[in-house]
Design an enzyme around this catalytic site. Structure first.
Site, PDB file in Angstrom:
ATOM      1  N   LYS A 229       0.864  -1.181   0.000  1.00 63.68           N
ATOM      2  CA  LYS A 229       0.000   0.000   0.000  1.00 63.68           C
ATOM      3  C   LYS A 229       0.902   1.234   0.000  1.00 63.68           C
ATOM      4  CE  LYS A 229      -4.117   1.714   2.317  1.00 63.68           C
ATOM      5  NZ  LYS A 229      -5.389   1.238   2.842  1.00 63.68           N
ATOM      6  N   ASP A 260      -3.627  -4.143  -5.392  1.00 57.42           N
ATOM      7  CA  ASP A 260      -4.908  -3.511  -5.075  1.00 57.42           C
ATOM      8  C   ASP A 260      -4.967  -2.194  -5.837  1.00 57.42           C
ATOM      9  OD1 ASP A 260      -6.779  -1.705  -3.684  1.00 57.42           O
ATOM     10  OD2 ASP A 260      -6.989  -3.329  -2.229  1.00 57.42           O
ATOM     11  N   HIS A 287      -6.846  -7.129  -6.180  1.00 55.44           N
ATOM     12  CA  HIS A 287      -7.939  -6.573  -5.397  1.00 55.44           C
ATOM     13  C   HIS A 287      -8.512  -5.447  -6.237  1.00 55.44           C
ATOM     14  CE1 HIS A 287      -7.048  -7.971  -1.006  1.00 55.44           C
ATOM     15  NE2 HIS A 287      -7.280  -8.953  -1.828  1.00 55.44           N
TER      16      HIS A 287
HETATM   17  C1  RNT Z   1      -6.676  -2.471   2.865  1.00 59.49           C
HETATM   18  C2  RNT Z   1      -6.406  -3.614   1.943  1.00 59.49           C
HETATM   19  C3  RNT Z   1      -6.941  -4.952   2.371  1.00 59.49           C
HETATM   20  C4  RNT Z   1      -8.314  -4.870   2.967  1.00 59.49           C
HETATM   21  C5  RNT Z   1      -8.967  -6.189   3.196  1.00 59.49           C
HETATM   22  C6  RNT Z   1     -10.128  -6.084   4.115  1.00 59.49           C
HETATM   23  O1  RNT Z   1      -6.239  -1.293   2.369  1.00 59.49           O
HETATM   24  O2  RNT Z   1      -6.873  -3.303   0.673  1.00 59.49           O
HETATM   25  O3  RNT Z   1      -6.892  -5.834   1.297  1.00 59.49           O
HETATM   26  O4  RNT Z   1      -9.166  -4.085   2.201  1.00 59.49           O
HETATM   27  O5  RNT Z   1      -8.032  -7.096   3.614  1.00 59.49           O
HETATM   28 ZN    ZN Z   2      -6.900  -4.869  -0.786  1.00 64.45          ZN
END
Ligand code: RNT
Ligand code: ZN
Length: 420
Positions: A229, A260, A287
């Site tokens: 992140k 993500d 994600h």
């Molecule tokens: C959080 C991440 C993570 C969560 C989930 C609930 O920023 O994206 O993947 O959203 O694990």
């Molecule tokens: Zn995520």
């Protein structure tokens, strides 16, 4: 019948430029999307009465739309409903905070066992929906600061044990369902203000992960992945598990990486990462989300970002190495509708990528005919894509886009609106 006429027409239009819609739908039908379980209860989980998201940084839900699932039974009921609204193959992505303690009594995160997920395994078999899994490093008294990168050995060991337990549970899922469970690790560890020891926490995280992954499980049962992140609320200055950290970690350990959509700088193109990453990591988990200005986890829609993901997933020719999963949580709208839109949009994005003549595009490119390449990309946007999608929905026995609104409204009227 009229609908089929539309599909026949669409099929011809696509065939004229060398695209086989039947083949595209066959691939679409067989490619699962791992839908996240946590949209239905605002990431609360059901570990104890009144469980709610909290106790850590980097993850937030906004909105208070009525009707959210208050129990595991309600959540399952909602998820089953959503799967009647989503065409094609699906999986369910669970979090450790969704354990079922009704038969066993409570167990803390470092004491979880497959038996705490026995009812999920039954559910999975009954519904023919394989499970993926996530360790839960938030919403816990020991998750107020750092977790796997904590300098406090007691805290760190607690979370290492948690992840080991989760890998065991994931392996149990994989064994039962005959397809590997994807187990994801995301931690919020980071700092609001400028850290003094960036390096130190990263060294600790590296050794915690090594410890977690030192236990071998058959690859047919479980595949581990790590999720980076760029920043979170409360971790604006420093996130231990940054993209560079996990890219290096996954590459050096031959591990899957999770991308993500909301975890990068807003102008970064996540689709562009696929071809690079797959040269150096074995597989990618997605994600799929929609960040609006930040990692806001808005409902995934068929926007340009998602269309590019669909295109790149197909163009790499490595669909078997790419796992599509969703991750959003909007508490401000009907949650069943949110789930359905986001998961359907993921499938639409893949369909958009599948309904292209990539051979021709490459030919134009290699000829230096960049005008034709651009014109072709424009053409894809106005071909009767919607007719192919609608045909898919009808043949899979789920509502079309136009029918979705009423289908969700009926469920709201009959079920979720009755929840106090
Ligand atoms: C959080 C991440 C993570 C969560 C989930 C609930 O920023 O994206 O993947 O959203 O694990
Ligand atoms: Zn995520």
């Amino acid at each position: 019948m009229i609908k089929n006429d539309f599909y026949e027409h669409a099929r011809e239009k696509y065939a004229e430029i060398g695209i086989d819609t039947d083949a595209a739908l066959k691939t679409l039908r067989a490619t699962p999307v791992s839908m996240h379980c946590w949209q239905g209860d605002d990431v609360g989980g059901f570990e104890h009465e009144g469980s709610a998201l909290g106790g850590g940084n980097g993850i937030q839900v906004t909105g208070n739309y009525p009707g959210k699932a208050r129990t595991l039974a309600e959540l399952r009921e909602d998820i089953e409903k959503v799967f009647t609204l989503v065409p094609g193959a699906n999986r369910l992505n669970l979090h450790a905070s969704y354990a079922d303690f009704s038969e066993t009594g409570f167990a803390d995160r470092d004491s979880l066992e497959p038996k705490h997920f026995a009812s999920w395994i039954d559910w999975s078999k009954r519904n023919n929906i394989p499970l993926d899994f996530n360790s839960t490093f938030f919403s816990h008294p020991k998750a107020g600061g750092m977790t796997l990168s904590s300098k406090d050995k007691g805290i760190r060991d607690f979370w290492i044990e948690h992840a080991k337990r989760c890998r065991e549970i994931g392996a149990a899922f994989g064994k039962e369902q005959g397809s590997a469970c994807i187990h994801n690790i995301w931690i919020a560890d980071g700092m609001k203000d400028i850290p003094a020891d960036r390096n130190g926490y990263r060294k600790i995280l590296e050794s915690s992960l090594d410890e977690i992954l030192s236990v071998n499980h058959p690859a047919d049962f479980i595949k581990d992945c790590v999720e980076s992140k760029v920043f979170g609320i409360g971790t604006e200055s420093y996130v231990v598990g940054s993209h560079e950290f996990y890219m290096g970690y996954a590459t050096s350990r031959n591990l899957m990486l999770t991308l993500d959509m909301g975890h990068f700088h807003p102008t970064e193109n996540v689709a562009d990462k696929i071809s690079s990453m797959l040269m150096f990591v074995p597989e990618i988990m997605f994600h799929l989300s929609r960040g609006v200005r930040w990692d806001s986890d808005h409902v995934t829609i068929l926007n340009d970002d998602m269309r590019q993901i669909g295109e790149e997933v197909v163009r790499t020719g490595k669909l078997d190495k790419i796992h599509l999963g969703t991750d959003f949580f909007d508490g401000s709208i009907n949650r069943i509708g949110a789930w359905a839109i986001g998961t359907r949009a993921t499938k639409k994005a893949l369909l958009f990528g599948l309904l292209q003549n990539n051979k021709k595009l490459v030919e134009y490119e290699e000829d230096g005919n960049y005008f034709a390449r651009l014109a072709m990309n424009e053409l894809y946007k106005t071909l009767p894509f919607g007719d192919v999608w609608e045909h898919f929905c009808i043949s899979e026995g789920v509502p079309t886009d136009a029918q979705l609104i009423n289908a969700v409204a009926d469920y709201e009227k009959n079920v979720t609106s009755k929840r106090a």
